[in-house]
Design an enzyme around this catalytic site. Sequence first.
Site, PDB file in Angstrom:
ATOM      1  N   HIS A 236       6.712  -4.234  -0.965  1.00 32.99           N
ATOM      2  CA  HIS A 236       6.971  -4.985   0.262  1.00 32.99           C
ATOM      3  C   HIS A 236       7.888  -4.200   1.198  1.00 32.99           C
ATOM      4  CE1 HIS A 236       7.742  -8.873   2.472  1.00 32.99           C
ATOM      5  NE2 HIS A 236       8.891  -8.254   2.748  1.00 32.99           N
ATOM      6  N   GLU A 237       8.979  -3.664   0.654  1.00 28.70           N
ATOM      7  CA  GLU A 237       9.929  -2.933   1.506  1.00 28.70           C
ATOM      8  C   GLU A 237       9.348  -1.615   2.008  1.00 28.70           C
ATOM      9  OE1 GLU A 237      12.249  -4.550   2.606  1.00 28.70           O
ATOM     10  OE2 GLU A 237      12.495  -6.136   1.110  1.00 28.70           O
ATOM     11  N   HIS A 240       7.401  -2.289   5.064  1.00 35.40           N
ATOM     12  CA  HIS A 240       8.238  -2.268   6.262  1.00 35.40           C
ATOM     13  C   HIS A 240       8.520  -0.835   6.692  1.00 35.40           C
ATOM     14  CE1 HIS A 240       8.911  -6.512   6.518  1.00 35.40           C
ATOM     15  NE2 HIS A 240       9.668  -6.611   5.431  1.00 35.40           N
TER      16      HIS A 240
END
Length: 325
Positions: A236-237, A240
């Site tokens: 997920h990170e 980003h």
Amino acid sequence: MKILAGAVLGAVLMGSSSAVVAQDKANGRPFWVGEHSWPNQQAFIDSGARCSTKPLSDLDRARVEEKIGPFIAARAQLMRDANANKGKPGGGGGGGGGTTVTGGVIQVYVHVIRSSSGAGDVSDTRIAQQLNVLNAAFASTGWSFDLVGTTRTNNDSWYTMTPGSTAESQAKAALRQGSADDLNMYLANIGGGLLGWATFPSNYTSAPSKDGVVVLSASLPGGNAAPYNLGDTATHEVGHWMGLYHTFQGGCARQDSGGDVVADTPAERSAAYGCPVNRDSCASLPDLDPIYNFMDYTDDACMVEFTAAQDARMDAMFSAYRYQR
């Protein structure tokens, strides 16, 4: 050039005993991460602890869209021109330039931050497992991740750093390696009950030393941050870090040009938790909520996909801000 490519157009908290314990307590029962608790898992999600990546301002978002527009268009033309039988074309790099790239190998530097006593170490095996999770998650996008270095540092302040803190700035300034196209992943017993945070590609120029991804060590595969212990906090990170926003950004009111700026992720009113099959929080709009997407807030076991338009956006963001010619 660190990104290996083809066609181009024009990162467990073992040994820390009770330092971090995450429990999946549903149905209104308390939800814990370390010494921090919430009334339930939904309250944990609502608190923002699932992901503390700082959103871009409206002005910065507009500037990003203006900059990546030509790269989106160039990539679309490249994909139209590509022979489908030859598969997805490659690309590579990092740093911002005039070339569209569509995939490549990203070098990864992992920084394990432990307490002064050495508590919180993460084994090479668990780090390798995390890289395997990343590579499986991004396999359909043409991007892959290669571990090229691991550091281990004992520092009590850095060990429990929080977003925007002096400890974070000091740790990254001391440990970060490589350039815009290299992923630095910091593993620690981060404070505030947080799971992780990241910087966006557009943040790099103004603050290169802060670039990277910070992840709770216990969220790595096999860690004790269940249900967030299969490695997809890092996925997920890194999403980003590659330029993606949350799928629920903008809620039901958003259009394709707003919210997460991705046309094939259905709108959803708010972040999802657990794995709420058939959730439809924007009933007046097409399609069910994208609960299986890596950029939602569902449990690791529920996250399984990036979409084609997210792939295109990652390529454009990497081309505009990270590609080193």
